[in-house]
Design an enzyme around this catalytic site. Structure first.
Site, mmCIF file in Angstrom:
data_model
loop_
_atom_site.group_PDB
_atom_site.id
_atom_site.type_symbol
_atom_site.label_atom_id
_atom_site.label_comp_id
_atom_site.label_asym_id
_atom_site.label_seq_id
_atom_site.Cartn_x
_atom_site.Cartn_y
_atom_site.Cartn_z
ATOM 1 N N GLY A 274 -0.700 1.802 -7.217
ATOM 2 C CA GLY A 274 -1.292 1.923 -8.554
ATOM 3 C C GLY A 274 -0.569 2.959 -9.394
ATOM 4 O O GLY A 274 -0.413 2.782 -10.612
ATOM 5 N N GLU B 13 -9.650 0.113 -6.672
ATOM 6 C CA GLU B 13 -8.779 -0.716 -5.839
ATOM 7 C C GLU B 13 -9.446 -2.045 -5.459
ATOM 8 O O GLU B 13 -10.615 -2.084 -5.053
ATOM 9 C CB GLU B 13 -8.418 0.025 -4.550
ATOM 10 C CG GLU B 13 -7.403 1.127 -4.737
ATOM 11 C CD GLU B 13 -6.718 1.483 -3.433
ATOM 12 O OE1 GLU B 13 -6.583 0.591 -2.571
ATOM 13 O OE2 GLU B 13 -6.335 2.662 -3.267
ATOM 14 N N CYS C 205 -4.055 5.969 -5.307
ATOM 15 C CA CYS C 205 -3.514 4.631 -5.037
ATOM 16 C C CYS C 205 -2.017 4.691 -5.326
ATOM 17 O O CYS C 205 -1.625 4.843 -6.486
ATOM 18 C CB CYS C 205 -4.213 3.605 -5.923
ATOM 19 S SG CYS C 205 -3.590 1.914 -5.713
ATOM 20 N N HIS D 226 -1.716 -5.435 -10.118
ATOM 21 C CA HIS D 226 -2.298 -4.283 -10.810
ATOM 22 C C HIS D 226 -2.451 -4.589 -12.296
ATOM 23 O O HIS D 226 -1.561 -5.210 -12.895
ATOM 24 C CB HIS D 226 -1.389 -3.059 -10.671
ATOM 25 C CG HIS D 226 -1.372 -2.462 -9.291
ATOM 26 N ND1 HIS D 226 -2.222 -1.460 -8.910
ATOM 27 C CD2 HIS D 226 -0.622 -2.763 -8.199
ATOM 28 C CE1 HIS D 226 -1.983 -1.162 -7.637
ATOM 29 N NE2 HIS D 226 -1.023 -1.931 -7.183
ATOM 30 N N CYS E 296 0.882 -1.180 0.000
ATOM 31 C CA CYS E 296 0.000 0.000 0.000
ATOM 32 C C CYS E 296 0.914 1.222 0.000
ATOM 33 O O CYS E 296 1.493 1.562 1.052
ATOM 34 C CB CYS E 296 -0.918 -0.012 1.224
ATOM 35 S SG CYS E 296 -1.973 1.460 1.317
HETATM 36 N N1 API Z 1 -6.259 -2.250 -2.592
HETATM 37 C C1 API Z 1 -4.847 -2.655 -2.621
HETATM 38 C C2 API Z 1 -4.146 -2.268 -1.303
HETATM 39 C C3 API Z 1 -4.086 -0.756 -1.073
HETATM 40 C C4 API Z 1 -3.272 -0.045 -2.126
HETATM 41 C C5 API Z 1 -3.388 1.475 -2.170
HETATM 42 N N2 API Z 1 -4.185 2.123 -1.178
HETATM 43 C C6 API Z 1 -2.008 2.126 -2.302
HETATM 44 O O1 API Z 1 -1.832 3.284 -1.896
HETATM 45 O O2 API Z 1 -1.118 1.455 -2.877
HETATM 46 C C7 API Z 1 -4.756 -4.171 -2.851
HETATM 47 O O3 API Z 1 -5.670 -4.893 -2.438
HETATM 48 O O4 API Z 1 -3.753 -4.601 -3.423
#
Ligand code: API
Length: 274
Positions: A215, A203, A212, A154, A75
């Site tokens: 992301g 997400e 993100c 991703h 994250c």
């Molecule tokens: N939803 C993402 C985790 C949070 C990623 C995001 N909040 C960031 O800042 O990278 C997953 O399940 O892989």
């Protein structure tokens, strides 16, 4: 039993942070979902749980849980917030965070700006992971998608005009596509020039967020792989901007961006049953 928490955000992607090295509260999907619920709980995109590191090279062990209750390996925005939390607590300016995706070095740039080395992108189908080896991601959406892992999966779609994309409809449709054996974060990218892009991310386990971090890293890596971007890119998201640098020499992806403390408080564990 009252448990202290910190509410923080990284350009609008918000977190509840619990220092479990003090309390070591038990977690369950139900407790996580309620803590993250914006009506029945404190409310956040992800819950971040800190504890003593298992790796002697790390300052802290960090786990990330989506509001849907599932755990994520990475994250980016949350990692920057943890770096700020560590700086606030220990005043030092460089840290190593142990995560389920590996050790992440982090450094303080200024009081509201942190840089995290998000490590090396993984592009092998087994590492992303995908459910099978494919040359192209034959998904029911235009945009020549590319897949990569930043410690979490991703998929990136490149579009001419981001305003023509419905990230909720398309993201919901693709997040659990059978091609993604562990689900995927679905990113939509409009290149502005070779060193800037607009990005929105549906997400995995959290839906459309304002930003993100992993992301943003994945979008730059996939854009470079497609020949669309330079290795240094400004990524503009709904909640704010990040600077992403995919270092050619080390193959590491550096992410620099803002963090903010919103408030701290306490919650009664009795109100959050397992
Ligand atoms: N939803 C993402 C985790 C949070 C990623 C995001 N909040 C960031 O800042 O990278 C997953 O399940 O892989």
């Amino acid at each position: 039993m009252n448990i202290p928490f910190y509410k923080m955000h990284g350009i609008g992607n918000d977190f509840v942070i619990i220092d479990n090295s003090v309390n070591s509260i038990e977690l369950s999907e139900r407790r996580i979902k309620t803590l993250c619920d914006r009506r029945y709980g404190i409310g956040c995109d992800q819950l971040i749980v800190l504890s003593q590191p298992k790796d002697s090279n790390a300052d802290i062990y960090v786990r990330f849980f989506n509001e849907g209750g599932d755990e994520a390996g990475a994250c980016g925005n949350g990692s920057r917030c943890v770096a700020a939390w560590l700086h606030h607590k220990y005043q030092s300016k460089k840290f190593i965070m142990q995560t389920n995706a590996g050790l992440l070095p982090a450094e303080v740039i200024d009081s509201h700006t942190m840089r995290v080395n998000m490590g090396q992108p993984k592009t092998k189908w087994q590492e992303i992971p995908l459910s099978r080896d494919v040359d192209t991601l034959n998904l029911p959406l235009a945009g020549e998608p590319a897949a990569v892992s930043m410690g979490n999966p991703h998929a990136t779609f490149f579009v001419e005009d981001l305003s023509t994309v419905d990230p909720v409809f398309s993201g919901k449709m693709l997040e659990k596509d059978p091609l993604f054996s562990e689900g995927a974060n679905i990113g939509f990218v409009q290149m502005l020039d070779r060193q800037s892009m607009r990005v929105r991310v549906w997400e995995r386990g959290a839906g459309l967020t304002l930003a993100c971090g992993s992301g943003a890293c994945a979008s730059v890596v996939n854009a470079v792989r497609r020949g669309l971007a330079d290795r240094y890119c400004e990524v503009k998201m709904d909640g704010g901007n990040l600077i992403i640098e995919w270092d050619e020499e080390t193959n590491n992806v550096l992410m620099t961006g803002a963090v903010h403390f919103s408030f701290s408080g306490q919650f009664s564990l009795e109100n959050y049953p397992l």
